[in-house]
Enzyme design. Structure first.
Site, short mmCIF file in Angstrom:
data_model
loop_
_atom_site.label_atom_id
_atom_site.label_comp_id
_atom_site.label_asym_id
_atom_site.label_seq_id
_atom_site.Cartn_x
_atom_site.Cartn_y
_atom_site.Cartn_z
N HIS A 93 0.83 -1.19 0.00
CA HIS A 93 0.00 0.00 0.00
C HIS A 93 0.88 1.25 0.00
O HIS A 93 1.90 1.32 0.67
CB HIS A 93 -0.92 0.00 1.23
N HIS A 94 0.43 2.25 -0.78
CA HIS A 94 1.19 3.50 -0.88
C HIS A 94 1.26 4.23 0.46
O HIS A 94 2.11 5.10 0.67
CB HIS A 94 0.56 4.40 -1.94
N ALA A 95 0.37 3.89 1.39
CA ALA A 95 0.45 4.49 2.73
C ALA A 95 1.70 4.03 3.47
O ALA A 95 2.09 4.64 4.47
CB ALA A 95 -0.79 4.12 3.54
#
Length: 520
Positions: free
Chosen positions: A138-140
């Site tokens: 996830h880009h988070a």
């Protein structure tokens, strides 16, 4: 506990079923040695031995009560590596097209927020005995630069590396209670409000300069924001997208791309943008016509200090004209160079005040609701596009890498598409090659192979332009470049090689090169 930054949280709250917010990479390896015949089991062991080098891979989200602020990262007490390392078998004969279809299916699936936000799929059945794996995160959790740092942590730089020390036994962390979560959120937001108050005068000063006068006597950087902002043309890429993904992969010799940049007084990134620009011109020549206005690329720019490998997201977004209205490839390259130079200057002036963190109380409700409404209401279909697609260029490992004794032969990055931005081209260098990973929403671009073909033709065109007779007179300014472009547009355009039809235009039985795989 590790709180999410405001930018990390943004990728969580913008995620919907149609717009998963993970980034990924596809690694292809030479046939594994006999000792690693079961590549899946070998990769699983490798991940177990090295996961402590990337502690974020063991952490999951802990939501705050009523989701009134960003969640925090906590240790997953029930972490099970077997849930994150899976196996996929391609149907025979295991062609590149089948691999791309398989990755498209995997890339369309959102990650399970009840577990750490990553998955690794070991892919068997490739022709010539090759192996591969596809890893999405996830880009988070990270951006492109942190992804490269993770690559260095997981892979070896030689086929038979020295034995690594076994991971130390882990001490289980107690799950934080409601009071601890709320206290952490309130303390963090108080700190962020204090930082905003301290930096507000600097923000006002920088923005005033960037919006200020644009005359010849203006100090450097003033008026830059107004000069560099323009809406892009409306195209089939600027729509509300569906959840289906298509993948296309292409690479070029890195030295050849560097030679083009050096020969024509540009940067490597300028040539990357020019290759994408030429490919888009060819694509739209056969899909509705080349727009009169130049397409605009949204280009992520890293805000990291040198040596910073923290697992988080630290980027901002620049807008760059792709000069797709200019037919001559070198004049187009020079116009892109001028536009990219101006855009980089704008980022340098604003970098000191660009935030990667912000208060988050109330943000999950607001952004989550807006993201859902934006897709459901089809806003992207009606508003002028600020940008037409995303293009990102990330420096990758220069030396060959190995996994379980097998040499990695190819490395492609894959990223995010969004409503209004239906195509993403992410580029990464690896061991002498420059890999272009194209991700498209099916509704925006059903056949990205046509764009990949356009990239190959654009590369060949720029290589041919190295011949002295093909070079136009060097221009000294953006204005001169534009004037030359206007004169050039009166000449007949070169005919482009016909592109492949979209999948929906032809019965599946008539397209034997595309065989859907069963991934799981």
């Amino acid at each position: 506990m590790k709180p999410l930054t405001g930018l990390d949280g943004l990728f969580l709250h913008l995620e919907t079923e149609a717009t998963p917010m993970h980034v990924a990479a596809l690694h292809v390896f030479e046939p594994p040695p006999a000792a690693s015949a079961d590549f899946h089991a070998a990769v699983r062991r490798m991940m177990g031995e090295r996961i402590d080098l990337a502690p974020m891979l063991r952490r999951k989200l802990a939501a705050l009560p009523w989701q009134f602020a960003n969640p925090v990262w906590v240790e997953d007490e029930d972490f099970d590596l077997d849930l994150h390392v899976r196996s996929v078998l391609l149907p025979c004969p295991g062609t590149r097209a089948q691999l791309e279809d398989c990755i498209g299916e995997l890339h369309a699936r959102p990650l399970d927020r009840e577990r750490p936000l990553w998955m690794l799929y070991v892919i068997h059945g490739l022709e010539d005995g090759q192996a591969a794996f596809y890893m999405k995160i996830h880009h988070a959790m990270l951006d492109g630069a942190a992804g490269v740092a993770l690559t260095h942590a997981l892979f070896d730089t030689e086929a038979e590396p020295a034995p690594r020390a076994l991971p130390r036994p882990r001490r289980r962390e107690a799950a934080p209670g409601v009071f601890a979560l709320m206290s952490a959120a309130l303390t963090r937001d108080a700190d962020q409000y204090m930082k905003l108050a301290r930096h507000l005068p600097d923000v006002v000063r920088v923005l005033t300069g960037l919006m200020g006068r644009t005359g010849g006597d203006a100090p450097q950087g003033e008026g830059a924001l107004r000069r560099n902002f323009a809406f892009g043309p409306k195209t089939p890429l600027s729509i509300t997208i569906d959840s289906e993904r298509r993948i296309a992969l292409v690479d070029f010799p890195l030295d050849a791309v560097k030679r083009i940049a050096s020969e024509h007084g540009t940067k490597l990134n300028d040539v990357v943008l020019a290759l994408c620009s030429g490919a888009l011109r060819r694509y739209f020549a056969h899909h509705g016509g080349i727009p009169d206005k130049p397409l605009i690329a949204a280009m992520p720019i890293s805000l990291r200090e040198a040596g910073n490998t923290e697992f988080s997201t630290q980027v901002t977004m620049n807008l760059v004209s792709l000069a797709t209205d200019i037919a001559h490839p070198l004049r187009r390259l020079h116009a892109i160079r001028d536009a990219a130079t101006a855009s980089k200057a704008l980022t340098r002036h604003a970098k000191s005040v660009l935030p990667t963190d912000a208060p988050s109380i109330g943000v999950p409700w607001l952004l989550g609701g807006l993201a859902s409404l934006y897709g459901l209401a089809g806003v992207a279909d009606r508003v002028p596009p600020i940008a037409n697609l995303i293009i990102s260029n990330v420096p990758g490992p220069a030396q060959p890498l190995y996994a379980c004794g097998a040499r990695m032969t190819e490395y492609w990055p894959l990223s995010i598409v969004e409503h209004g931005l239906g195509v993403n081209i992410t580029v990464m260098s690896y061991a002498g090659t420059l890999g272009f990973g194209i991700v498209s929403a099916h509704s925006a671009m059903p056949d990205p192979d046509a764009l990949a073909d356009g990239l190959r033709e654009s590369f060949a065109e720029l290589v041919l332009c190295d011949a002295p007779a093909a070079r136009p007179k060097r221009t000294r300014s953006h204005a001169a470049t534009q004037a030359a472009a206007e004169g050039d547009e009166t000449r007949p355009r070169r005919s482009a090689t016909p592109v492949a039809k979209a999948r929906g235009d032809t019965p599946a039985a008539a397209v034997p090169r595309r065989s859907r795989s069963k991934a799981g």
